[in-house]
Design an enzyme around this catalytic site. Structure first.
Site, PDB file in Angstrom:
ATOM      1  N   ASP A  33     -15.214   1.374   8.773  1.00  0.00           N
ATOM      2  CA  ASP A  33     -15.385   1.259   7.310  1.00  0.00           C
ATOM      3  C   ASP A  33     -15.653  -0.195   6.918  1.00  0.00           C
ATOM      4  OD1 ASP A  33     -13.504   2.511   4.403  1.00  0.00           O
ATOM      5  OD2 ASP A  33     -15.639   2.101   4.749  1.00  0.00           O
TER       6      ASP A  33
ATOM      7  N   LYS B 122       0.862  -1.191   0.000  1.00  0.00           N
ATOM      8  CA  LYS B 122       0.000   0.000   0.000  1.00  0.00           C
ATOM      9  C   LYS B 122       0.894   1.234   0.000  1.00  0.00           C
ATOM     10  CE  LYS B 122      -4.268   1.653   2.135  1.00  0.00           C
ATOM     11  NZ  LYS B 122      -5.367   1.228   3.032  1.00  0.00           N
TER      12      LYS B 122
END
Ligand SMILES: C[C@H](Nc1nc(-c2c[nH]c3ncc(Cl)cc23)ncc1F)C(=O)NCC(F)(F)F
Length: 295
Positions: A140, A46
Site C-alpha cells: 500500500d 490507532k
C-alpha cells in the site's frame, strides 16, 4: 517469549484530536501523561472499529509487523494499550507533527525543490530496502501512507496490508482481490493478485509521480487514470480497463516540469515485466546520484 510490547495505561492516554480515519478505524493524537501535568509525550494511537473479527486478526498482524521494524525511515512503534479489560487493543506509535506526505507536498508546493523531493524519494527507497531484508511486502505504498517528521525526513507508515513473503516464493498471492487502491497497483496485482517487492517498486514509481506532481489532487493517479479510461466505462470493471491500457503500454504522463531523468526512473518502475523492474537498492543509488548532480 512474546515481544515486550510496551504497555500504555488507558487512563493516562489523553485524547487531543483525530488525525485521520481508514477502513479499519481511526488514528488519534493523544498525550501519554502519567504525571498528569501535560509534560507527557504526544503519540499517535490507532484504534480499531470493534465490528469485524477479521479486522482484529489483521490488526494483530499489523501490530506484530510494526513492533519488529527498526529503521529511521519507518514510523516508530511505541507499544500497545489494552482497554475494556484486554478486550480491545490500540496501537501506539510516534507522532509525526508534519502529517502525511500528500498534505505536506500540496501545502508547501511553492517552496519544495527537486532536491528535496529526491531526498524524500531516497529515504522511501531506503525504508523499502529495509522492509525487503525482512521479506515484507508493503502492498500500500502511496504518498498518503508516508509521514513527514520534519522538512528533511519522511517515514513509511500504515502497515495494515503488509504481508511477509513465504520462505519458498518471491511473491504473495492474495486469495481474493484485496482493498489496495487500483491506481497504485502493478499489472500482476490487477491480473493475478500477485504481490512482491517488484510490485512495491511499481507503487514507488507512482509515489514518485505524486511527489513531482506536488500531490495535486487534480492530477493524482486516480484522476489521470480515470480520464485516460474515459467516462464511457462499459461493463468491464475499471480494473480491467486499467489492466488493458497498461498492457498496451499506456502509462501516467510526465508531471509538468518534471526532470526527464526522474520521469525515466518512474518508467523503469513501471516496466510491465516485473523481473525487469529495478530493485530498491538500484533506485536509491540512481536517486542519490541525481541529488549529487542536481547542483
Ligand atoms: C489514519 C491516519 N491518517 C492520518 N494520519 C496523520 C498523521 C499525522 N501525524 C501522524 N503521526 C503518526 C501517525 Cl501513525 C499518523 C499521523 N495525518 C493525517 C491523516 F489522515 C494514518 O495512519 N495515515 C497513514 C499515515 F500514517 F501513513 F499517514
Amino acid at each position: 517469549a512474546t515481544h515486550d510490547h510496551t504497555q500504555f495505561e488507558e487512563r493516562h492516554l489523553c485524547y487531543i484530536s483525530q488525525l485521520g480515519k481508514g477502513n479499519f478505524g481511526c488514528v488519534e493524537l493523544c498525550r501519554y501523561d502519567p504525571l498528569g501535568d501535560n509534560t507527557g509525550e504526544l503519540v499517535a494511537v490507532k484504534k480499531l472499529q470493534p465490528n469485524k473479527i477479521s479486522n482484529q486478526e489483521d490488526f494483530q498482524k499489523e501490530v506484530k509487523t510494526l513492533s519488529v521494524l527498526h529503521c529511521d525511515y519507518i514510523v516508530k512503534y511505541r507499544g500497545v494499550c489494552y482497554s475494556m479489560g484486554r478486550l480491545s487493543m490500540s496501537l501506539v506509535m510516534e507522532y509525526l507533527p508534519y502529517g502525511s506526505l500528500n498534505g505536506y507536498m500540496w501545502t508547501n508546493r511553492y517552496n519544495i525543490t527537486t532536491r528535496r523531493m529526491l531526498l524524500f524519494a531516497s529515504q522511501i527507497c531506503k525504508g523499502m530496502e529495509y522492509l525487503q531484508t525482512l521479506r515484507y511486502v508493503h502492498r500500500d505504498l502511496a504518498a498518503r501512507n508516508i509521514l513527514v517528521a520534519n522538512d528533511s525526513l519522511v517515514k513509511i507508515a500504515d502497515f495494515g496490508l503488509t504481508k511477509v513473503l513465504p520462505f519458498d516464493k518471491e511473491y504473495y498471492r492474495l486469495s481474493q482481490p484485496g482493498q489496495s487502491p487500483l491506481f497504485w497497483l502493478a499489472p500482476e496485482c490487477l491480473n493475478e493478485n500477485k504481490f512482491s517487492h517488484k510490485s512495491d517498486v511499481w507503487s514507488f514509481g507512482i509515489v514518485l509521480h505524486e511527489l513531482f506532481s506536488y500531490c495535486d489532487n487534480n492530477s493524482n493517479p486516480k484522476v489521470l487514470c480515470l480520464r485516460a479510461i474515459g467516462q464511457n466505462v462499459q461493463g468491464t470493471s475499471i480494473s480491467m480497463h486499467l489492466s488493458n491500457m497498461l498492457a498496451n503500454n499506456w502509462r501516467l504522463p510526465s508531471p509538468p516540469n518534471c526532470p526527464s531523468e526522474v520521469y525515466g526512473l518512474m518508467k523503469d518502475c513501471w516496466t510491465y515485466d516485473f523481473d525487469k523492474r529495478p530493485m530498491f537498492c538500484d533506485l536509491s543509488k540512481k536517486v542519490e546520484n541525481m541529488i549529487q548532480s542536481d547542483r
